[in-house]
Write a protein that holds these residues in place. Structure first.
Motif, PDB file in Angstrom:
ATOM      1  N   VAL A 294       0.841  -1.202   0.000  1.00  0.00           N
ATOM      2  CA  VAL A 294       0.000   0.000   0.000  1.00  0.00           C
ATOM      3  C   VAL A 294       0.877   1.254   0.000  1.00  0.00           C
ATOM      4  N   ASP A 295       1.939   1.235   0.799  1.00  0.00           N
ATOM      5  CA  ASP A 295       2.869   2.370   0.840  1.00  0.00           C
ATOM      6  C   ASP A 295       3.487   2.611  -0.533  1.00  0.00           C
ATOM      7  N   ALA A 296       3.865   1.506  -1.205  1.00  0.00           N
ATOM      8  CA  ALA A 296       4.478   1.621  -2.530  1.00  0.00           C
ATOM      9  C   ALA A 296       3.495   2.207  -3.527  1.00  0.00           C
ATOM     10  N   GLY A 297       2.235   1.757  -3.460  1.00  0.00           N
ATOM     11  CA  GLY A 297       1.220   2.298  -4.361  1.00  0.00           C
ATOM     12  C   GLY A 297       1.025   3.786  -4.164  1.00  0.00           C
ATOM     13  N   GLU A 298       1.011   4.209  -2.910  1.00  0.00           N
ATOM     14  CA  GLU A 298       0.859   5.638  -2.608  1.00  0.00           C
ATOM     15  C   GLU A 298       2.025   6.447  -3.168  1.00  0.00           C
ATOM     16  N   SER A 299       3.238   5.946  -2.975  1.00  0.00           N
ATOM     17  CA  SER A 299       4.413   6.690  -3.441  1.00  0.00           C
ATOM     18  C   SER A 299       4.440   6.805  -4.961  1.00  0.00           C
ATOM     19  N   LYS A 300       3.948   5.783  -5.648  1.00  0.00           N
ATOM     20  CA  LYS A 300       3.956   5.824  -7.114  1.00  0.00           C
ATOM     21  C   LYS A 300       2.951   6.847  -7.640  1.00  0.00           C
ATOM     22  N   ILE A 301       1.827   6.983  -6.958  1.00  0.00           N
ATOM     23  CA  ILE A 301       0.810   7.951  -7.387  1.00  0.00           C
ATOM     24  C   ILE A 301       1.331   9.380  -7.265  1.00  0.00           C
ATOM     25  N   PHE A 302       2.132   9.651  -6.226  1.00  0.00           N
ATOM     26  CA  PHE A 302       2.638  11.003  -5.996  1.00  0.00           C
ATOM     27  C   PHE A 302       3.995  11.259  -6.644  1.00  0.00           C
ATOM     28  N   MET A 303       4.528  10.271  -7.344  1.00  0.00           N
ATOM     29  CA  MET A 303       5.817  10.436  -8.009  1.00  0.00           C
ATOM     30  C   MET A 303       5.694  11.433  -9.158  1.00  0.00           C
ATOM     31  N   SER A 304       6.743  12.181  -9.419  1.00  0.00           N
ATOM     32  CA  SER A 304       6.727  13.170 -10.495  1.00  0.00           C
ATOM     33  C   SER A 304       6.585  12.482 -11.851  1.00  0.00           C
TER      34      SER A 304
ATOM     35  N   LEU B  97      -0.542  -2.257  -7.303  1.00  0.00           N
ATOM     36  CA  LEU B  97      -0.132  -1.458  -6.144  1.00  0.00           C
ATOM     37  C   LEU B  97      -0.897  -0.142  -6.019  1.00  0.00           C
ATOM     38  N   SER B  98      -1.034   0.597  -7.111  1.00  0.00           N
ATOM     39  CA  SER B  98      -1.644   1.923  -7.030  1.00  0.00           C
ATOM     40  C   SER B  98      -3.085   1.897  -6.520  1.00  0.00           C
ATOM     41  N   PRO B  99      -3.947   0.984  -6.991  1.00  0.00           N
ATOM     42  CA  PRO B  99      -5.325   0.983  -6.482  1.00  0.00           C
ATOM     43  C   PRO B  99      -5.427   0.689  -4.989  1.00  0.00           C
TER      44      PRO B  99
ATOM     45  N   ASP C 273      -7.324   1.934   0.358  1.00  0.00           N
ATOM     46  CA  ASP C 273      -6.952   2.167   1.747  1.00  0.00           C
ATOM     47  C   ASP C 273      -7.253   3.595   2.203  1.00  0.00           C
ATOM     48  N   LYS C 274      -7.737   4.421   1.274  1.00  0.00           N
ATOM     49  CA  LYS C 274      -8.120   5.800   1.559  1.00  0.00           C
ATOM     50  C   LYS C 274      -6.944   6.630   2.085  1.00  0.00           C
ATOM     51  N   ARG C 275      -5.795   6.469   1.420  1.00  0.00           N
ATOM     52  CA  ARG C 275      -4.643   7.278   1.789  1.00  0.00           C
ATOM     53  C   ARG C 275      -4.922   8.738   1.433  1.00  0.00           C
ATOM     54  N   PRO C 276      -4.517   9.693   2.273  1.00  0.00           N
ATOM     55  CA  PRO C 276      -4.800  11.115   2.037  1.00  0.00           C
ATOM     56  C   PRO C 276      -4.254  11.593   0.690  1.00  0.00           C
ATOM     57  N   GLY C 277      -5.101  12.262  -0.064  1.00  0.00           N
ATOM     58  CA  GLY C 277      -4.686  12.842  -1.335  1.00  0.00           C
ATOM     59  C   GLY C 277      -4.723  11.884  -2.514  1.00  0.00           C
TER      60      GLY C 277
ATOM     61  N   THR D 148      -6.438   9.837  -5.300  1.00  0.00           N
ATOM     62  CA  THR D 148      -7.704   9.901  -6.032  1.00  0.00           C
ATOM     63  C   THR D 148      -7.679   8.938  -7.209  1.00  0.00           C
ATOM     64  N   LEU D 149      -8.845   8.669  -7.767  1.00  0.00           N
ATOM     65  CA  LEU D 149      -8.935   7.810  -8.948  1.00  0.00           C
ATOM     66  C   LEU D 149      -8.159   8.421 -10.109  1.00  0.00           C
ATOM     67  N   SER D 150      -8.238   9.725 -10.274  1.00  0.00           N
ATOM     68  CA  SER D 150      -7.506  10.374 -11.360  1.00  0.00           C
ATOM     69  C   SER D 150      -6.003  10.203 -11.177  1.00  0.00           C
ATOM     70  N   GLY D 151      -5.543  10.193  -9.936  1.00  0.00           N
ATOM     71  CA  GLY D 151      -4.122   9.968  -9.670  1.00  0.00           C
ATOM     72  C   GLY D 151      -3.699   8.565 -10.045  1.00  0.00           C
ATOM     73  N   VAL D 152      -4.553   7.582  -9.759  1.00  0.00           N
ATOM     74  CA  VAL D 152      -4.268   6.196 -10.134  1.00  0.00           C
ATOM     75  C   VAL D 152      -4.221   6.065 -11.658  1.00  0.00           C
ATOM     76  N   LEU D 153      -5.195   6.646 -12.346  1.00  0.00           N
ATOM     77  CA  LEU D 153      -5.243   6.562 -13.809  1.00  0.00           C
ATOM     78  C   LEU D 153      -4.057   7.283 -14.441  1.00  0.00           C
ATOM     79  N   ARG D 154      -3.661   8.415 -13.860  1.00  0.00           N
ATOM     80  CA  ARG D 154      -2.478   9.137 -14.352  1.00  0.00           C
ATOM     81  C   ARG D 154      -1.242   8.249 -14.246  1.00  0.00           C
ATOM     82  N   ASN D 155      -1.077   7.574 -13.110  1.00  0.00           N
ATOM     83  CA  ASN D 155       0.065   6.689 -12.916  1.00  0.00           C
ATOM     84  C   ASN D 155       0.062   5.569 -13.947  1.00  0.00           C
ATOM     85  N   TRP D 156      -1.087   4.948 -14.152  1.00  0.00           N
ATOM     86  CA  TRP D 156      -1.173   3.874 -15.142  1.00  0.00           C
ATOM     87  C   TRP D 156      -0.825   4.373 -16.540  1.00  0.00           C
TER      88      TRP D 156
END
Length: 279
Positions: A14-24, A84-86, A91-95, A97-105
């Motif tokens: 879950v931590d890894a998924g969160e970090s990937k969503i917020f990665m530049s 990982l990202s979903p 897990d409802k990590r702060p910040g 969003t679905l758009s963030g997951v789709l952007r990462n993919w």
């Protein structure tokens, strides 16, 4: 081998998924590009072994070296972020969003394809001496793979499409288990062993991996194999991507999360001292 308990490594997922969503964007694309390129090299390597030895098991035994390298270096495959990202969203990590997951993919898809396509061009160039002659045995074999796994499915119509989708599901069940394997141990040897086993299964069983196919099919098209870009997209890449998504998330991500994270508060509550009831 410094094994981590499931509740520990699933939290790491879950931590890894969160970090990937917020990665530049820059880092996401670079890491995805390198992952696609290294996996493509491993596929080329495995096909070369198969052609030269006539023993597919040897190629399958050695193909995981590419997967191991790219994950030890911290690169990302589409099949991995599908899982990982979903989890960070669920897990409802702060910040998150679905758009963030789709952007990462989307970014990982683009990076993986660019990396795999680069190696596909290099392979086609090398096996034809700069496109001045017919491909060698390895190039011809890769071209045949592209034909068999597009037109071969198309010949069966809806049943072929369903088979393709299911092979994509089975593939990412194993591949995402390999992604999790990188988190099961804190030692390099432990990570390597845990990653190697499921990747061997996927490759030998000829399941459909969207990123490997980003190498195999463009290679075949460059070598004038008898299928089209639309054949590749409709009768392989798109159903494979969808199958990879469903299989990895359903059989690996959600099952591990459901049994090792969602039930954790209940287990802790069960272990807590029960309050005494006054007589």
């Amino acid at each position: 081998m410094s094994y981590l308990a499931p509740s520990e490594f699933v939290t790491k997922m879950v931590d890894a998924g969160e970090s990937k969503i917020f990665m530049s964007t820059r880092d996401t694309v670079i890491r995805a590009y390198m992952a696609g390129a290294i996996l493509a090299l491993a596929a080329w390597f495995a096909v070369t072994i198969n052609v030269n030895t006539g023993q597919p098991l040897i190629g399958a035994l050695l193909f995981p070296v590419g997967f191991v390298m790219l994950y030890l270096l911290g690169f990302d495959l589409l099949t991995g972020v599908f899982v990982l990202s979903p989890l960070a969203l669920i897990d409802k990590r702060p910040g998150v969003t679905l758009s963030g997951v789709l952007r990462n993919w989307g970014l990982v898809f683009v990076g993986n394809f660019a990396g795999a396509f680069t190696v596909a061009f290099m392979m086609a160039f090398v096996t034809t001496f700069g496109f001045t002659q017919a491909p060698d045995k390895v190039g011809a074999a890769i071209g045949n793979i592209g034909e068999g796994r597009t037109l071969g499915y198309a010949a069966h119509g809806a049943a072929g499409m369903a088979t393709l989708f299911m092979r994509g599901m089975l593939c990412n069940w194993m591949v995402s288990t390999g992604v999790v394997g990188a988190m099961i141990s804190t030692s390099v040897s432990g990570k390597v062993i845990a990653m190697w086993m499921p990747i061997l299964v996927f490759f030998y069983m000829v399941f459909e991996h969207s990123v490997v196919n980003m190498f195999l099919f463009p290679s075949g098209l460059m070598l004038h194999a008898k299928f089209s870009i639309m054949d590749y997209l409709i009768w392989n890449e798109i159903p494979t991507v969808l199958g990879n998504l469903v299989g990895g998330l359903a059989f690996t991500g959600m099952t591990l999360y459901a049994t090792h994270v969602m039930t954790l508060p209940k287990r802790l509550a069960d272990k807590a001292p029960k309050p005494r009831v006054a007589a």
